[in-house]
Design an enzyme around this catalytic site. Structure first.
Site, PDB file in Angstrom:
ATOM      1  N   TYR A 117      68.517  54.152  39.155  1.00  0.00           N
ATOM      2  CA  TYR A 117      67.051  54.231  39.222  1.00  0.00           C
ATOM      3  C   TYR A 117      66.513  53.635  40.520  1.00  0.00           C
ATOM      4  O   TYR A 117      65.503  54.068  41.042  1.00  0.00           O
ATOM      5  CB  TYR A 117      66.419  53.455  38.055  1.00  0.00           C
ATOM      6  CG  TYR A 117      66.180  54.265  36.811  1.00  0.00           C
ATOM      7  CD1 TYR A 117      67.231  54.894  36.159  1.00  0.00           C
ATOM      8  CD2 TYR A 117      64.898  54.396  36.277  1.00  0.00           C
ATOM      9  CE1 TYR A 117      67.009  55.619  35.011  1.00  0.00           C
ATOM     10  CE2 TYR A 117      64.673  55.122  35.123  1.00  0.00           C
ATOM     11  CZ  TYR A 117      65.728  55.731  34.492  1.00  0.00           C
ATOM     12  OH  TYR A 117      65.498  56.450  33.355  1.00  0.00           O
ATOM     13  N   LYS A 154      81.015  54.472  31.856  1.00  0.00           N
ATOM     14  CA  LYS A 154      81.825  55.638  32.220  1.00  0.00           C
ATOM     15  C   LYS A 154      82.910  55.124  33.162  1.00  0.00           C
ATOM     16  O   LYS A 154      83.037  55.562  34.309  1.00  0.00           O
ATOM     17  CB  LYS A 154      80.924  56.703  32.865  1.00  0.00           C
ATOM     18  CG  LYS A 154      81.588  58.044  33.074  1.00  0.00           C
ATOM     19  CD  LYS A 154      81.798  58.840  31.792  1.00  0.00           C
ATOM     20  CE  LYS A 154      82.613  60.090  32.091  1.00  0.00           C
ATOM     21  NZ  LYS A 154      83.020  60.822  30.868  1.00  0.00           N
ATOM     22  N   ASP A 193      79.907  59.377  26.983  1.00  0.00           N
ATOM     23  CA  ASP A 193      79.933  60.685  26.313  1.00  0.00           C
ATOM     24  C   ASP A 193      80.365  60.527  24.856  1.00  0.00           C
ATOM     25  O   ASP A 193      79.760  61.084  23.941  1.00  0.00           O
ATOM     26  CB  ASP A 193      80.820  61.691  27.069  1.00  0.00           C
ATOM     27  CG  ASP A 193      82.188  61.139  27.439  1.00  0.00           C
ATOM     28  OD1 ASP A 193      82.420  59.923  27.280  1.00  0.00           O
ATOM     29  OD2 ASP A 193      83.036  61.930  27.893  1.00  0.00           O
ATOM     30  N   ASP A 233      68.739  54.699  29.151  1.00  0.00           N
ATOM     31  CA  ASP A 233      67.578  55.578  29.009  1.00  0.00           C
ATOM     32  C   ASP A 233      67.917  56.741  28.081  1.00  0.00           C
ATOM     33  O   ASP A 233      67.178  57.057  27.147  1.00  0.00           O
ATOM     34  CB  ASP A 233      67.174  56.100  30.393  1.00  0.00           C
ATOM     35  CG  ASP A 233      65.994  57.041  30.307  1.00  0.00           C
ATOM     36  OD1 ASP A 233      65.007  56.676  29.641  1.00  0.00           O
ATOM     37  OD2 ASP A 233      66.060  58.146  30.885  1.00  0.00           O
ATOM     38  N   ASP A 259      66.872  57.240  23.752  1.00  0.00           N
ATOM     39  CA  ASP A 259      66.115  58.358  23.168  1.00  0.00           C
ATOM     40  C   ASP A 259      66.897  58.976  22.012  1.00  0.00           C
ATOM     41  O   ASP A 259      66.328  59.322  20.980  1.00  0.00           O
ATOM     42  CB  ASP A 259      65.839  59.447  24.220  1.00  0.00           C
ATOM     43  CG  ASP A 259      64.459  59.306  24.850  1.00  0.00           C
ATOM     44  OD1 ASP A 259      64.009  58.158  25.020  1.00  0.00           O
ATOM     45  OD2 ASP A 259      63.838  60.339  25.168  1.00  0.00           O
TER      46      ASP A 259
END
Ligand code: IPM
Ligand code: MN
Length: 352
Positions: free
Chosen positions: A142, A189, A222, A246, A250
């Site tokens: 970000y 990851k 994932d 983020d 959600d």
């Protein structure tokens, strides 16, 4: 207790839901003998319309001068569909997070028993889900260097983390796990990204040196996205970087049946900001259909931050009662016919 609160209603449904949170806070103040003083300021599209800036200096000053910031929502479709827009409402939120040093975003995901049937997942899978995400909020992709080539055909965003940035949020996440079910899951990851390998190294070191009583688990992002649907009740505290947090938050937010129910806190060394997880829902603005509960629960998180645990519990109990009685906006109880302010009234009256 006396508290100075900066109130930034923002865009879309922001002002309507903030109004309900203030209604509830006023009742709490009267009942428990507190003095909450509010200063309103603009951030987001509304601020751009008035001043050209998504985070005007006056708003930042008000926020820096307050004990906490209560924020509604940000975003307006007129900017979303224009990739060439020079200023965007979201820049206001990113700028205030950075300016206040809000490096940890805390997002609890809890199912409400009265709403289990609302979940897009099967009831037996979601039952008992109760986890909290610790999302890094002022670093990573970000805020890394952004580049766009002169011909505008090549672009990049740097994902960079330092040991210090990882350590400070990890301490908060480990401490949170200790107060809960004692399990911390780092989502990354690390099979591909160097920055994720740094997260694993730093978190593992902290675990070995200071927190080896906490069970530490690792999940690739994932797989985590899949696990959250398959068995969301396996999680206790989740720790992750800015972008992964983020996305996963959600995903987590709908498990309980409505994104309109989940609050969040963003904290740093000195400042704290409280906002619902959901966005500005511009299509719903002005119609009285916006669910104020996530905003009201964000106000409850603010009270916890002020060490007003009894007061915060008065709010969460009243919210539970509203949901148990079918009092919520139409996306949760379509047959109920309760407006945004009806829901706020019910919760406020029950506290009073
Ligand atoms: C959030 C939002 C923000 C983010 C946007 C509005 C910049 O999606 O708080 O999750 O991406 O952090
Ligand atoms: Mn988001």
């Amino acid at each position: 207790m006396k508290k100075q609160i900066a109130v930034l209603p923002g865009d879309g449904i922001g002002p309507e839901i903030v109004q309900e949170a203030i209604k509830v806070l006023d009742v709490v103040a009267a009942k428990f003998g507190h003095d909450f003083n509010y200063t309103y300021a603009d951030m987001g599209a509304i601020a751009i319309d008035k001043t050209g800036e998504p985070l005007p200096k006056a708003t930042l000053d008000v926020s820096l001068g307050s004990d906490a910031v209560l924020f509604g929502a940000i975003g307006d479709p007129k900017y979303d569909n224009d990739p060439n827009a020079k200023v965007r409402p979201e820049q206001g939120l990113l700028a205030i997070r950075k300016a206040l040093g809000l490096f940890t975003n805390i997002r609890p995901v809890k199912t409400f028993d009265a709403l289990l049937h609302q979940s897009p997942l099967k009831e037996d899978r979601v039952k008992g889900t109760d986890f909290v995400m610790y999302r890094e909020l002022t670093g990573g992709i970000y805020f890394g260097e952004k580049k766009l080539s002169a011909d505008k055909n090549t672009a990049s965003d740097l994902c960079q983390y330092t040991r210090g940035e990882i350590e400070r949020i990890s301490h908060l996440a480990f401490a949170a796990a200790r107060k809960r079910r004692n399990i911390l899951t780092l989502i990354d990851k690390a099979n591909v990204l160097e920055s994720s390998r740094l997260w694993r190294r730093v978190v593992t070191e902290l675990h070995q040196t200071e927190y080896n009583d906490v069970e530490l688990r690792f999940l690739f992002v994932d797989n985590a996205a899949m696990q959250m649907i398959l068995a969301p009740n396996q999680f206790d505290v989740i720790l992750t970087s800015n972008l992964f947090g983020d996305i996963i938050s959600d995903e987590g937010s709908v498990i309980g049946g409505s994104i309109g129910l989940l609050p969040s806190a963003s904290v740093g060394e000195k400042y704290a900001l409280f906002e619902p997880i959901h966005g500005s829902f511009p299509q719903g603005a002005g119609k009285g259909i916006a669910n104020p509960i996530a905003m009201i629960l964000s106000a409850a998180m603010m009270l916890t931050h002020f060490d007003m645990d009894t007061e915060a519990k008065a709010i969460t109990d009243a919210v539970d009662l509203a949901l148990a009685n079918g009092v919520c906006t139409p996306e949760v109880f379509p047959e109920g016919n309760y407006s945004t302010s009806d829901v706020g009234d019910f919760i406020a009256n029950n506290i009073a």
